[in-house]
Design a protein around this motif. Structure first.
Motif, PDB file in Angstrom:
ATOM      1  N   SER A 185       0.816  -1.226   0.000  1.00  0.00           N
ATOM      2  CA  SER A 185       0.000   0.000   0.000  1.00  0.00           C
ATOM      3  C   SER A 185       0.843   1.266   0.000  1.00  0.00           C
ATOM      4  CB  SER A 185      -0.923   0.005   1.223  1.00  0.00           C
ATOM      5  OG  SER A 185      -0.168   0.041   2.431  1.00  0.00           O
ATOM      6  N   THR A 186       2.158   1.137   0.227  1.00  0.00           N
ATOM      7  CA  THR A 186       3.016   2.331   0.275  1.00  0.00           C
ATOM      8  C   THR A 186       3.582   2.712  -1.091  1.00  0.00           C
ATOM      9  OG1 THR A 186       5.030   1.025   0.737  1.00  0.00           O
ATOM     10  CG2 THR A 186       3.722   1.751   2.639  1.00  0.00           C
ATOM     11  N   LYS A 187       3.345   1.903  -2.119  1.00  0.00           N
ATOM     12  CA  LYS A 187       4.006   2.113  -3.412  1.00  0.00           C
ATOM     13  C   LYS A 187       3.730   3.486  -3.998  1.00  0.00           C
ATOM     14  CE  LYS A 187       4.310  -2.732  -4.851  1.00  0.00           C
ATOM     15  NZ  LYS A 187       3.875  -3.746  -5.847  1.00  0.00           N
ATOM     16  N   GLU A 188       2.481   3.916  -3.964  1.00  0.00           N
ATOM     17  CA  GLU A 188       2.100   5.160  -4.644  1.00  0.00           C
ATOM     18  C   GLU A 188       2.594   6.409  -3.940  1.00  0.00           C
ATOM     19  OE1 GLU A 188       0.751   5.220  -7.654  1.00  0.00           O
ATOM     20  OE2 GLU A 188       0.898   3.029  -7.590  1.00  0.00           O
ATOM     21  N   LYS A 189       2.936   6.301  -2.666  1.00  0.00           N
ATOM     22  CA  LYS A 189       3.340   7.512  -1.952  1.00  0.00           C
ATOM     23  C   LYS A 189       4.806   7.497  -1.514  1.00  0.00           C
ATOM     24  CE  LYS A 189       1.208   5.872   2.379  1.00  0.00           C
ATOM     25  NZ  LYS A 189       0.188   6.210   3.400  1.00  0.00           N
ATOM     26  N   THR A 190       5.585   6.582  -2.071  1.00  0.00           N
ATOM     27  CA  THR A 190       6.999   6.506  -1.710  1.00  0.00           C
ATOM     28  C   THR A 190       7.868   7.071  -2.824  1.00  0.00           C
ATOM     29  OG1 THR A 190       6.547   4.457  -0.489  1.00  0.00           O
ATOM     30  CG2 THR A 190       8.842   5.004  -0.891  1.00  0.00           C
ATOM     31  N   ILE A 191       8.779   7.960  -2.464  1.00  0.00           N
ATOM     32  CA  ILE A 191       9.758   8.505  -3.397  1.00  0.00           C
ATOM     33  C   ILE A 191      11.156   8.265  -2.831  1.00  0.00           C
ATOM     34  CG2 ILE A 191       8.179  10.267  -4.270  1.00  0.00           C
ATOM     35  CD1 ILE A 191       9.682  12.315  -2.544  1.00  0.00           C
ATOM     36  N   VAL A 192      12.180   8.499  -3.630  1.00  0.00           N
ATOM     37  CA  VAL A 192      13.557   8.318  -3.190  1.00  0.00           C
ATOM     38  C   VAL A 192      14.281   9.655  -3.203  1.00  0.00           C
ATOM     39  CG1 VAL A 192      15.788   7.244  -3.690  1.00  0.00           C
ATOM     40  CG2 VAL A 192      13.675   5.936  -4.008  1.00  0.00           C
ATOM     41  N   ILE A 193      14.803  10.041  -2.059  1.00  0.00           N
ATOM     42  CA  ILE A 193      15.736  11.158  -1.959  1.00  0.00           C
ATOM     43  C   ILE A 193      16.906  10.660  -1.117  1.00  0.00           C
ATOM     44  CG2 ILE A 193      16.146  13.545  -1.248  1.00  0.00           C
ATOM     45  CD1 ILE A 193      13.183  14.082  -1.434  1.00  0.00           C
ATOM     46  N   PRO A 194      18.095  10.605  -1.676  1.00  0.00           N
ATOM     47  CA  PRO A 194      19.232  10.035  -0.938  1.00  0.00           C
ATOM     48  C   PRO A 194      19.691  10.940   0.200  1.00  0.00           C
ATOM     49  CG  PRO A 194      19.992  11.005  -2.984  1.00  0.00           C
ATOM     50  CD  PRO A 194      18.485  11.067  -3.023  1.00  0.00           C
ATOM     51  N   ILE A 195      20.484  10.374   1.048  1.00  0.00           N
ATOM     52  CA  ILE A 195      21.136  11.145   2.100  1.00  0.00           C
ATOM     53  C   ILE A 195      22.221  12.016   1.457  1.00  0.00           C
ATOM     54  CG2 ILE A 195      23.008   9.517   2.629  1.00  0.00           C
ATOM     55  CD1 ILE A 195      22.336  10.012   5.621  1.00  0.00           C
ATOM     56  N   GLY A 196      22.558  13.114   2.129  1.00  0.00           N
ATOM     57  CA  GLY A 196      23.637  13.956   1.646  1.00  0.00           C
ATOM     58  C   GLY A 196      24.675  14.158   2.730  1.00  0.00           C
ATOM     59  N   ILE A 197      25.728  14.860   2.401  1.00  0.00           N
ATOM     60  CA  ILE A 197      26.785  15.116   3.376  1.00  0.00           C
ATOM     61  C   ILE A 197      27.168  16.586   3.358  1.00  0.00           C
ATOM     62  CG2 ILE A 197      27.686  12.774   3.135  1.00  0.00           C
ATOM     63  CD1 ILE A 197      30.096  14.074   1.632  1.00  0.00           C
ATOM     64  N   GLU A 198      27.898  16.998   4.370  1.00  0.00           N
ATOM     65  CA  GLU A 198      28.377  18.365   4.492  1.00  0.00           C
ATOM     66  C   GLU A 198      29.789  18.494   3.931  1.00  0.00           C
ATOM     67  OE1 GLU A 198      26.445  21.106   6.426  1.00  0.00           O
ATOM     68  OE2 GLU A 198      25.210  19.625   5.367  1.00  0.00           O
ATOM     69  N   ALA A 199      30.086  19.670   3.430  1.00  0.00           N
ATOM     70  CA  ALA A 199      31.463  19.948   3.013  1.00  0.00           C
ATOM     71  C   ALA A 199      32.351  19.986   4.250  1.00  0.00           C
ATOM     72  CB  ALA A 199      31.529  21.285   2.277  1.00  0.00           C
ATOM     73  N   ASN A 200      33.581  19.516   4.112  1.00  0.00           N
ATOM     74  CA  ASN A 200      34.514  19.486   5.238  1.00  0.00           C
ATOM     75  C   ASN A 200      35.617  20.516   5.044  1.00  0.00           C
ATOM     76  OD1 ASN A 200      35.829  18.464   7.621  1.00  0.00           O
ATOM     77  ND2 ASN A 200      37.295  17.455   6.263  1.00  0.00           N
ATOM     78  N   THR A 201      35.829  21.338   6.051  1.00  0.00           N
ATOM     79  CA  THR A 201      36.868  22.371   5.965  1.00  0.00           C
ATOM     80  C   THR A 201      38.008  22.122   6.950  1.00  0.00           C
ATOM     81  OG1 THR A 201      35.631  23.756   7.532  1.00  0.00           O
ATOM     82  CG2 THR A 201      35.219  24.115   5.184  1.00  0.00           C
ATOM     83  N   GLU A 202      37.898  21.059   7.754  1.00  0.00           N
ATOM     84  CA  GLU A 202      38.922  20.780   8.755  1.00  0.00           C
ATOM     85  C   GLU A 202      40.070  19.965   8.157  1.00  0.00           C
ATOM     86  OE1 GLU A 202      37.608  19.388  12.562  1.00  0.00           O
ATOM     87  OE2 GLU A 202      35.585  20.191  12.265  1.00  0.00           O
ATOM     88  N   ARG A 203      41.250  20.157   8.710  1.00  0.00           N
ATOM     89  CA  ARG A 203      42.418  19.415   8.244  1.00  0.00           C
ATOM     90  C   ARG A 203      42.340  17.951   8.675  1.00  0.00           C
ATOM     91  NH1 ARG A 203      47.605  23.407   9.523  1.00  0.00           N
ATOM     92  NH2 ARG A 203      46.976  25.109   8.103  1.00  0.00           N
ATOM     93  N   PRO A 204      42.922  17.048   7.865  1.00  0.00           N
ATOM     94  CA  PRO A 204      42.939  15.632   8.243  1.00  0.00           C
ATOM     95  C   PRO A 204      43.676  15.406   9.567  1.00  0.00           C
ATOM     96  CG  PRO A 204      43.556  15.903   5.945  1.00  0.00           C
ATOM     97  CD  PRO A 204      43.526  17.278   6.547  1.00  0.00           C
ATOM     98  N   VAL A 205      43.197  14.456  10.337  1.00  0.00           N
ATOM     99  CA  VAL A 205      43.862  14.051  11.575  1.00  0.00           C
ATOM    100  C   VAL A 205      44.823  12.917  11.249  1.00  0.00           C
ATOM    101  CG1 VAL A 205      43.545  13.008  13.847  1.00  0.00           C
ATOM    102  CG2 VAL A 205      41.935  14.751  13.038  1.00  0.00           C
TER     103      VAL A 205
END
Length: 353
Positions: free
Chosen positions: A155-175
């Protein structure tokens, strides 16, 4: 728009972190966003505003009349246009509160995992069917998650869409994790589905072939103590490090030689996208939506529970990193999976209702 985001708990878990990041970008787009947590927690999530809490008890979630009323009061005061329930018990609280208190706002449910892994019994399927039938739109994190949910609940077929997860840009130096060794990193809660037991078996086999390898485990959760004991039983104590309370793991991921993810299930794990963004090679089991982002041109995909192949792939990455694959992965993430673009897709979905 006025948007209310409901999260389960103030904790360093993918669903809560992404909801916080998404909310910030929606605010930057000119929307008004508030967040409310069902249960208390001590994590400092990256949402720029205060996160309210219903301060309820998980053991009482099916009879929490006070919690459902608190949620109703927040909705009456804030008067949102849209309410988004972000995984787990948020769906139950949103639907039951709406049924009892008769507020009219549409409910969006974010399906971030593989439902069939958790929903096994007839009763569980029946009650979750009730909750899902009472939401207006379902946003699945991957095509795999959508197909799994639609198969379990047609019953969920007609109201389900796909939007993927996203990520943030990283400005910190590698550890720097250690220059004189080969650094393998895993980021994830200490729960059954993340398969730390299997990861230790992989690492034990790998350590016998490469004594310079070191495993870095980032996360918290109910199984952490059990995994710490297993590390000692495997005599890997000198080669495994544990970290907790890390708000931003990206600098550590940047400093690693490879990120591994031998999970039993996944929706679409942000940590893989973060590693790709940081130009860190990835090796993962082929579960859930992982094959939607990892192919031979972007990373190493291993069939589930194949410990030998997983070990071989890690060794290959450590000794012969594929620079073209790393560049392809980084390019893909920057084009398709940054949060400022993902937030726009959520806003369009909200407006459709």
């Amino acid at each position: 728009m006025r948007i209310l985001q409901i999260i389960q708990k103030k904790q360093y878990r993918g669903a809560e972190i992404f909801a916080s990041q998404l909310s910030n970008h929606l605010i930057n787009q000119g929307h008004i966003v508030e967040m409310v947590s069902i249960y208390d927690g001590d994590a400092i999530l990256p949402f720029k505003e205060r996160i309210m809490s219903l301060s309820t008890e998980e053991s009482n979630r099916y009879l929490d009349f006070e919690g459902w009323k608190k949620l109703n009061n927040i909705i009456v005061d804030f008067s949102p246009d849209v309410i988004q329930a972000n995984a787990a018990d948020t769906l139950k609280y949103a639907v039951i509160s709406k049924k009892i208190h008769r507020w009219k706002q549409p409910i969006f449910y974010r399906n971030a995992s593989t439902s069939s892994y958790y929903i096994k019994s007839f009763f569980s399927k029946l009650i979750n069917s009730f909750f899902l039938n009472n939401v207006d739109k379902i946003i699945s994190v991957s095509h795999s998650s959508k197909a799994d949910l639609n198969s379990l609940f047609p019953s969920t077929k007609e109201k389900t869409i796909v939007i993927p997860i996203g990520i943030e840009a990283n400005t910190e130096r590698p550890v720097v994790l250690g220059k004189a060794r080969k650094n393998i990193i895993h980021v994830g809660s200490f729960t059954r589905e993340k398969n730390h037991q299997g990861l230790l078996k992989i690492f034990k086999q790998l350590s016998a072939k490469d004594t310079d390898a070191h495993l870095h485990l980032f996360g918290e959760g109910p199984l952490r103590e059990e995994i710490e004991k297993r590390v000692q039983e495997f005599k890997l104590g000198k080669n495994v490090s544990f970290y907790e309370g890390v708000r931003n793991p990206l600098p550590y991921i940047s400093g690693a030689d490879v990120l591994v993810l031998p999970s039993k299930i996944e929706g679409l794990p942000a940590v893989l996208l973060e590693a790709m963004y940081c130009k860190t090679p990835v090796v993962a089991y082929n579960v859930g939506g992982i094959s939607e982002i990892i192919s031979n041109s972007t990373g190493c995909l291993v069939e589930k529970d194949n410990i030998n192949s997983f070990c071989i792939e890690i060794l290959d990455v450590l000794n012969n990193p594929d620079l073209n694959r790393i560049k392809n992965a980084e390019r893909m993430v920057k084009l398709e999976f940054m949060n400022y673009n993902i937030a726009q897709k959520f806003a369009i979905a909200y407006k459709s209702i």
